[in-house]
Write a protein that holds these residues in place. Structure first.
Motif, PDB file in Angstrom:
ATOM      1  N   GLU A  76       1.901   2.651  -6.609  1.00  0.00           N
ATOM      2  CA  GLU A  76       1.501   1.390  -5.981  1.00  0.00           C
ATOM      3  C   GLU A  76       1.086   0.348  -7.005  1.00  0.00           C
ATOM      4  O   GLU A  76       1.180  -0.860  -6.749  1.00  0.00           O
ATOM      5  N   SER A  77       0.634   0.796  -8.171  1.00  0.00           N
ATOM      6  CA  SER A  77       0.108  -0.135  -9.178  1.00  0.00           C
ATOM      7  C   SER A  77       1.190  -0.819 -10.004  1.00  0.00           C
ATOM      8  O   SER A  77       0.884  -1.629 -10.873  1.00  0.00           O
ATOM      9  N   LYS A  78       2.457  -0.444  -9.771  1.00  0.00           N
ATOM     10  CA  LYS A  78       3.602  -1.059 -10.456  1.00  0.00           C
ATOM     11  C   LYS A  78       3.682  -0.688 -11.936  1.00  0.00           C
ATOM     12  O   LYS A  78       4.322  -1.391 -12.731  1.00  0.00           O
ATOM     13  N   LEU A  79       3.040   0.421 -12.319  1.00  0.00           N
ATOM     14  CA  LEU A  79       3.146   0.877 -13.705  1.00  0.00           C
ATOM     15  C   LEU A  79       4.589   1.219 -14.074  1.00  0.00           C
ATOM     16  O   LEU A  79       5.004   1.024 -15.225  1.00  0.00           O
ATOM     17  N   ILE A  80       5.327   1.737 -13.105  1.00  0.00           N
ATOM     18  CA  ILE A  80       6.717   2.140 -13.361  1.00  0.00           C
ATOM     19  C   ILE A  80       7.523   0.930 -13.863  1.00  0.00           C
ATOM     20  O   ILE A  80       8.229   1.011 -14.871  1.00  0.00           O
ATOM     21  N   GLU A  81       7.375  -0.185 -13.150  1.00  0.00           N
ATOM     22  CA  GLU A  81       8.128  -1.384 -13.499  1.00  0.00           C
ATOM     23  C   GLU A  81       7.580  -2.035 -14.774  1.00  0.00           C
ATOM     24  O   GLU A  81       8.362  -2.477 -15.634  1.00  0.00           O
ATOM     25  N   ARG A  82       6.277  -2.071 -14.899  1.00  0.00           N
ATOM     26  CA  ARG A  82       5.661  -2.766 -16.027  1.00  0.00           C
ATOM     27  C   ARG A  82       6.063  -2.134 -17.359  1.00  0.00           C
ATOM     28  O   ARG A  82       6.292  -2.838 -18.356  1.00  0.00           O
ATOM     29  N   TYR A  83       6.131  -0.806 -17.378  1.00  0.00           N
ATOM     30  CA  TYR A  83       6.466  -0.104 -18.619  1.00  0.00           C
ATOM     31  C   TYR A  83       7.924   0.342 -18.656  1.00  0.00           C
ATOM     32  O   TYR A  83       8.319   1.083 -19.549  1.00  0.00           O
ATOM     33  N   ALA A  90       8.961   8.838 -14.758  1.00  0.00           N
ATOM     34  CA  ALA A  90       8.153   8.615 -13.558  1.00  0.00           C
ATOM     35  C   ALA A  90       7.977   9.909 -12.765  1.00  0.00           C
ATOM     36  O   ALA A  90       6.916  10.149 -12.170  1.00  0.00           O
ATOM     37  N   ALA A  91       8.992  10.765 -12.753  1.00  0.00           N
ATOM     38  CA  ALA A  91       8.911  12.029 -12.019  1.00  0.00           C
ATOM     39  C   ALA A  91       7.822  12.932 -12.572  1.00  0.00           C
ATOM     40  O   ALA A  91       7.279  13.778 -11.852  1.00  0.00           O
ATOM     41  N   LEU A  92       7.481  12.758 -13.848  1.00  0.00           N
ATOM     42  CA  LEU A  92       6.431  13.589 -14.451  1.00  0.00           C
ATOM     43  C   LEU A  92       5.075  13.386 -13.786  1.00  0.00           C
ATOM     44  O   LEU A  92       4.223  14.274 -13.833  1.00  0.00           O
ATOM     45  N   PHE A  93       4.856  12.236 -13.156  1.00  0.00           N
ATOM     46  CA  PHE A  93       3.587  12.006 -12.461  1.00  0.00           C
ATOM     47  C   PHE A  93       3.416  12.967 -11.275  1.00  0.00           C
ATOM     48  O   PHE A  93       2.305  13.179 -10.813  1.00  0.00           O
ATOM     49  N   TYR A 161      -3.320   4.397 -15.316  1.00  0.00           N
ATOM     50  CA  TYR A 161      -3.876   3.678 -14.165  1.00  0.00           C
ATOM     51  C   TYR A 161      -5.275   3.152 -14.500  1.00  0.00           C
ATOM     52  O   TYR A 161      -5.589   1.986 -14.227  1.00  0.00           O
ATOM     53  N   ALA A 162      -6.112   4.016 -15.087  1.00  0.00           N
ATOM     54  CA  ALA A 162      -7.483   3.610 -15.414  1.00  0.00           C
ATOM     55  C   ALA A 162      -7.489   2.434 -16.386  1.00  0.00           C
ATOM     56  O   ALA A 162      -8.246   1.473 -16.220  1.00  0.00           O
ATOM     57  N   ARG A 163      -6.629   2.499 -17.380  1.00  0.00           N
ATOM     58  CA  ARG A 163      -6.574   1.409 -18.360  1.00  0.00           C
ATOM     59  C   ARG A 163      -6.102   0.106 -17.719  1.00  0.00           C
ATOM     60  O   ARG A 163      -6.663  -0.963 -17.976  1.00  0.00           O
ATOM     61  N   LYS A 230       1.168   2.508   6.851  1.00  0.00           N
ATOM     62  CA  LYS A 230       0.658   1.237   7.363  1.00  0.00           C
ATOM     63  C   LYS A 230       1.069   0.013   6.566  1.00  0.00           C
ATOM     64  O   LYS A 230       1.266  -1.063   7.135  1.00  0.00           O
ATOM     65  N   THR A 231       1.171   0.134   5.248  1.00  0.00           N
ATOM     66  CA  THR A 231       1.458  -1.053   4.443  1.00  0.00           C
ATOM     67  C   THR A 231       2.817  -0.934   3.765  1.00  0.00           C
ATOM     68  O   THR A 231       3.281   0.165   3.440  1.00  0.00           O
ATOM     69  N   LYS A 232       3.445  -2.072   3.527  1.00  0.00           N
ATOM     70  CA  LYS A 232       4.738  -2.088   2.852  1.00  0.00           C
ATOM     71  C   LYS A 232       4.639  -1.541   1.439  1.00  0.00           C
ATOM     72  O   LYS A 232       5.545  -0.849   0.951  1.00  0.00           O
ATOM     73  N   ASN A 233       3.532  -1.848   0.762  1.00  0.00           N
ATOM     74  CA  ASN A 233       3.354  -1.375  -0.602  1.00  0.00           C
ATOM     75  C   ASN A 233       3.317   0.147  -0.651  1.00  0.00           C
ATOM     76  O   ASN A 233       3.931   0.776  -1.518  1.00  0.00           O
ATOM     77  N   ARG A 234       2.610   0.755   0.298  1.00  0.00           N
ATOM     78  CA  ARG A 234       2.539   2.218   0.336  1.00  0.00           C
ATOM     79  C   ARG A 234       3.876   2.824   0.739  1.00  0.00           C
ATOM     80  O   ARG A 234       4.296   3.846   0.200  1.00  0.00           O
TER      81      ARG A 234
END
Length: 346
Positions: A76-83, A90-93, A161-163, A230-234
């Motif tokens: 949801e945080s868009k880390l996949i796209e940002r990096y 991504a599958a490693l998560f 995510y924390a960073r 409930k949400t599009k982002n999720r």
């Protein structure tokens, strides 16, 4: 010991009217050698129970079957796209990686892209879990490393995510905002009151949660029908999680493991956890399955899942054949001689 047990009620010891019937027995020759008790819950798209065995109301820890849920805030945080992470990265998560070369390459590439050092992971240093790469490591006198821990991919996601959210590094603390977000995610997807989600510490050192097996099945149903969220982002995050798991099944576990064998079927999302927990969902049929073998063994997973798929008249025979190849009901000795068999009671 008996006098010590008598100091506590059954409920205080954690046994809340539990019913764990026998689901399998192992026979050596014609004598019973091992007995396995368990619980199984199968639900349909309306969350109605279509098959049940044993107690499905007692809280059960997800263990690593929680990894797809733990990955939701990261996706949801868009880390996949940002990096600009590749699907294997991504599958490693979501993965319980086994230390094969393809795992190690993807982990090192992921850590490099995320700019995370090995010392930042709190998980213990490990050799590869699969026998061949483990022997290669030992022969080459290579040290254990945190990047080879079974849960390293998940930890890399937590740190990133924390960073990204300017949070402190104590991502293993239950009070950490990320862990609270994961707790809320588990409660939401499993439709369990957040106050009723039981908390523990997983083998890798981060929080792990327990909900009734029925609610665990509900949470996996959401992966089969993400549009119900409930949400599009999720919805989008869950769809991406399922996609990378299906596109990179070897990353999620490895060859000759049930998770990878099931995820090769793009109609299935599946993930196992320690101590006999297994979850999967069928997308087209909108059916979800959660089970626990109470001896803690993983040995029976492929036999049980294959039998459940047969009971459901699942139409992908190739998937069932892959499971049958993973584990036979025949017990053989070291020389390959047939010395016994396994019987299921489902």
């Amino acid at each position: 010991m008996d006098s010590m047990h008598s100091l506590f009620t059954a409920e205080e010891r954690g046994f809340k009217n539990m019913e764990y019937p026998i689901i399998a027995q192992e026979f050596r020759n014609k004598s019973v050698e091992n007995i396995h008790h368990g619980s199984i819950c199968v639900i349909d798209q309306y969350k109605q129970i279509i098959y049940k065995k044993g107690d499905i109301e007692n809280p059960t820890f997800y263990r690593s079957a929680m990894k797809p849920l733990q990955a939701i805030p990261i996706f949801e945080s868009k880390l996949i796209e940002r990096y600009q992470l590749a699907e294997e990265e991504a599958a490693l998560f979501t993965a319980s990686q086994r230390g094969e070369l393809y795992h190690e390459r993807a982990l090192l590439s992921l850590a490099k892209k995320l700019k995370i050092s090995e010392e930042q992971l709190i998980c213990k240093e490990s050799y590869p879990l699969n026998e061949a790469p483990k022997l290669d490591y030992i022969k080459a006198n290579k040290p254990k490393r945190a990047f080879l821990h079974n849960c390293a991919g998940k930890h890399l996601g937590f740190i990133a995510y924390a960073r990204e959210h300017q949070l402190d590094n104590s991502y293993e603390d239950i009070a950490h905002p990320l862990q609270q977000e994961i707790l809320a995610t588990v409660a939401s997807l499993s439709e369990t009151s957040i106050n009723n989600v039981v908390t523990g510490i997983d083998g890798c050192g981060v929080p792990v949660f327990a909900v009734p097996l029925y609610n665990m099945a509900i949470s996996y149903l959401k992966f089969a029908q993400p549009d119900s969220l409930k949400t599009k982002n999720r919805q989008l995050a869950v769809k991406k999680i399922v996609t990378v798991m299906n596109h990179c099944p070897h990353i999620v576990a490895s060859h000759h493991f049930i998770c990878s064998a099931l995820l090769e079927d793009e109609n299935i999302v599946a993930k196992g956890g320690a101590q006999g927990v297994y979850c999967l969902a069928l997308k087209k049929e909108k059916i979800s399955i959660a089970l626990k073998v109470h001896s803690g063994t993983e040995m029976l997973w492929s036999l049980i899942v294959a039998e459940l798929l047969k009971k459901l008249n699942y139409d992908n025979e190739e998937t069932i054949e892959r499971l049958d190849r993973l584990k036979s009901s025949c017990i053989t000795n070291d020389n390959g001689r047939n010395v016994g068999h396994i019987e299921l009671y489902l």
